[in-house]
Structure formats: C-alpha cells, structure tokens
Design an enzyme around this catalytic site. Structure first.
Site, short mmCIF file in Angstrom:
data_model
loop_
_atom_site.label_atom_id
_atom_site.label_comp_id
_atom_site.label_asym_id
_atom_site.label_seq_id
_atom_site.Cartn_x
_atom_site.Cartn_y
_atom_site.Cartn_z
CD GLU A 49 -2.62 0.86 2.74
OE1 GLU A 49 -2.78 1.87 3.46
OE2 GLU A 49 -3.04 -0.28 3.07
CG ASP A 60 -2.38 9.97 6.80
OD1 ASP A 60 -2.98 8.88 6.72
OD2 ASP A 60 -2.01 10.62 5.82
#
Length: 262
Positions: A49, A60
């Site tokens: 990924e 994030d």
C-alpha cells in the site's frame, strides 16, 4: 480479475491470510522509499500500500503525517508516485495499490490518473476519503482499466453503507478497526471483529483490517477472523529510525504472524 484478490485468496486458501504493508512515496528520500517497498515485499508483505503524500492528511496519525510532510518538503510530485510503482513492480511481483486522498486524483484527471497507474504496473487505489455514493467517475475509470478500488468501512457505517462498499469494492474492503486517525496501538480495537462480521453478512469476498496493528501477535489475532492485516505506522517508524534494513526486519517479524514464515 484482481491481482490483489488473487493474492489474498491464495493466502486464505493456504490457511493463513495476507499481510498488507503501507509506506509513503518519497520518505525519507524517493530512492529509499522504493528500496523500502521492495524490501518489505521480499520480507513477507503480500500487498504493498503505497501512500501519496498530501498537504492536508486529516486521517493520518503523527508518524505518517511527519513522513509525508518530509516527502512534500523534499519536492514530492504526483508523478513520483507512478515512477515509484514502476520501479517497485519491475523488481518484485507483489501487487502495489496506491493510497491517496481523492482531491489529487481529481486535480490530475481521473481518467489520466487511471491510465498512468495502469501503465506503471499498479494494481489499483485505496481512497480513504471517497465514499461510493460520490465515486461515479472513479467507478467508471476503474471499470474501464480493470484497476482495483478499495473503499473503507468503519464501525459507525450503517448496514446499507456496508452493503454498498461491498458491492463496489474490488480487491478487498478496508475495515477500519478504530475510529480516528492511524497509528500503532497496544490493542487492536475489538470493534474490528464485529465490523468484519457485519461485512461478511453483507457478502464481502475479502476484507482486511487496518489502523493500529503493529505486532506479529496482532497480525495473528486479526487473521483469525479477517482475510488480511494492514500495517502502516510500525513500518514507517522502523524506516524513519533505522532505514531500509530496519523496515525489512520489522516486516519479516510481522510476517511471522501469518504463520507462513518463522
């Protein structure tokens, strides 16, 4: 056909499950990010990924934010993502998914993005902030090109939204184990098990659990009920602290949680 789904199915049929590893493009440098991705593939990661740095990474955690901000400061451009995919897939056969917020894809042009990703050897996209109801353009482009499209499912998702995510995803459905931002946690949220059960009821073929997985034991626990375990922050931390050799070592350790490697 989905290269990602094929890998996951092979791992599940063998009695284990898939290990998915996240790393950002351009961190700590572009060349090192490519070398790190190749290294984790060679150390037991089944699907890569590859994150595209973004200026407003609201989903994030601090480890990944710091890494992506450093990549941006070093001059990351979207074209670097395609070049990284090309260089990685020339060296290893592990499928590579790009993970990106949707705005950069729109700015680049959805059709152009899809074509360039195919040309680079990429397998598809994970789009954390794109919901199926707003994904018509991407659904059409991915259908035309055969790219995988991985949508997210959260414990807060309604049953109807889970069904829709299952209907439109190809490769796997990304089951978010916790509410909030990414980052390693001492315990993977128990809500993940319930979410995966709901996705099974919705007819999912493959679902992988991410957010908070950082040890081989957690990988093992997740693979008891899911088809794959996704690790991000633990790998990025290793790369930040010890370079390519360190991230390879952490990936090899995590892979022991699949029961396939010791």
């Amino acid at each position: 056909m989905s290269a990602v789904a094929d890998v996951i199915r092979t791992r599940v049929d063998a009695g284990s499950g898939a290990l998915v590893g996240y790393l950002p493009v351009g961190f700590p440098t572009f060349d090192e990010s490519v070398d790190a991705a190749v290294a984790i593939a060679q150390s037991g990661v089944d699907v890569i990924e590859l994150g595209l740095p973004y200026s407003d990474p609201v989903m994030d955690g601090p480890v990944i934010q710091a890494a992506t901000q450093q990549a941006l400061a070093r001059g990351f451009r979207l074209s670097h993502g395609f070049e990284a995919v090309r260089r990685i897939t020339e060296q290893v056969s592990v499928p590579v998914l790009l993970m990106t917020y949707w705005n950069p894809v729109l700015s680049y042009g959805v059709e152009r993005f899809a074509d360039d990703l195919v040309d680079a050897g990429g397998a598809g996209l994970i789009t954390p902030d794109l919901i199926p109801d707003e994904a018509e353009e991407w659904l059409a482009a991915s259908e035309r090109t055969g790219l995988d499209r991985v949508f997210l499912a959260a414990p807060s998702s309604s049953d109807a939204r889970l069904v829709r995510a299952v209907e439109v995803s190809r490769g796997f459905v990304y089951a978010v184990s916790t509410m909030g931002i990414t980052g390693a946690r001492s315990d993977v949220d128990s809500a993940a098990r319930g979410l995966v059960a709901r996705l099974r009821d919705a007819g999912v073929e493959h679902t992988c659990v991410g957010l908070g997985i950082s040890t081989a034991q957690q990988v093992r626990e997740v693979l008891d009920y899911a088809d794959g375990a996704i690790v991000g922050s633990a790998l990025v931390s290793a790369l930040s602290n010890g370079g390519v050799d360190a991230v390879a070592s952490v990936a090899a350790d995590l892979a022991t949680g699949t029961g396939r490697r010791g």
